[in-house]
Design a protein around this motif. Sequence first.
Motif, PDB file in Angstrom:
ATOM      1  N   SER A  62       0.833  -1.208   0.000  1.00  0.00           N
ATOM      2  CA  SER A  62       0.000   0.000   0.000  1.00  0.00           C
ATOM      3  C   SER A  62       0.866   1.256   0.000  1.00  0.00           C
ATOM      4  O   SER A  62       0.585   2.218  -0.727  1.00  0.00           O
ATOM      5  CB  SER A  62      -0.910   0.024   1.229  1.00  0.00           C
ATOM      6  OG  SER A  62      -1.760  -1.075   1.222  1.00  0.00           O
ATOM      7  N   TYR A  63       1.933   1.227   0.774  1.00  0.00           N
ATOM      8  CA  TYR A  63       2.839   2.375   0.825  1.00  0.00           C
ATOM      9  C   TYR A  63       3.484   2.604  -0.544  1.00  0.00           C
ATOM     10  O   TYR A  63       3.573   3.748  -1.009  1.00  0.00           O
ATOM     11  CB  TYR A  63       3.911   2.155   1.899  1.00  0.00           C
ATOM     12  CG  TYR A  63       4.946   3.250   1.936  1.00  0.00           C
ATOM     13  CD1 TYR A  63       4.651   4.489   2.492  1.00  0.00           C
ATOM     14  CD2 TYR A  63       6.207   3.052   1.395  1.00  0.00           C
ATOM     15  CE1 TYR A  63       5.582   5.501   2.522  1.00  0.00           C
ATOM     16  CE2 TYR A  63       7.152   4.063   1.410  1.00  0.00           C
ATOM     17  CZ  TYR A  63       6.840   5.283   1.970  1.00  0.00           C
ATOM     18  OH  TYR A  63       7.767   6.282   1.990  1.00  0.00           O
ATOM     19  N   PHE A  67       2.976   5.956  -2.735  1.00  0.00           N
ATOM     20  CA  PHE A  67       4.177   6.746  -3.018  1.00  0.00           C
ATOM     21  C   PHE A  67       4.362   6.924  -4.523  1.00  0.00           C
ATOM     22  O   PHE A  67       4.684   8.013  -4.994  1.00  0.00           O
ATOM     23  CB  PHE A  67       5.405   6.079  -2.384  1.00  0.00           C
ATOM     24  CG  PHE A  67       6.674   6.838  -2.581  1.00  0.00           C
ATOM     25  CD1 PHE A  67       6.895   8.015  -1.882  1.00  0.00           C
ATOM     26  CD2 PHE A  67       7.642   6.394  -3.476  1.00  0.00           C
ATOM     27  CE1 PHE A  67       8.067   8.726  -2.058  1.00  0.00           C
ATOM     28  CE2 PHE A  67       8.808   7.102  -3.656  1.00  0.00           C
ATOM     29  CZ  PHE A  67       9.029   8.275  -2.953  1.00  0.00           C
TER      30      PHE A  67
END
Length: 77
Positions: A62-63, A67
Amino acid sequence: MTQKRETGKKTKRKRLHRMRKKPKIQESQSEVCESTAEKLPNTSTNVYNLFLAGALFLLAGSYILIFNAYRNRIKHG
């Protein structure tokens, strides 16, 4: 109606006798515990470890997606 409280040696003996008495159930349970306390079966599993690893991978993915979307938004304005 009020109850009279008995006093004397007999009631004191009965109370002490009741306090000293152990139920038979507790005795048999302690015998069972002593026999099984020597060696316990191996019942552990890796379910919680796998759950933690999966949650970490989900957060990392998810990060990375967020990003990359943020970086692409800045580049292409």
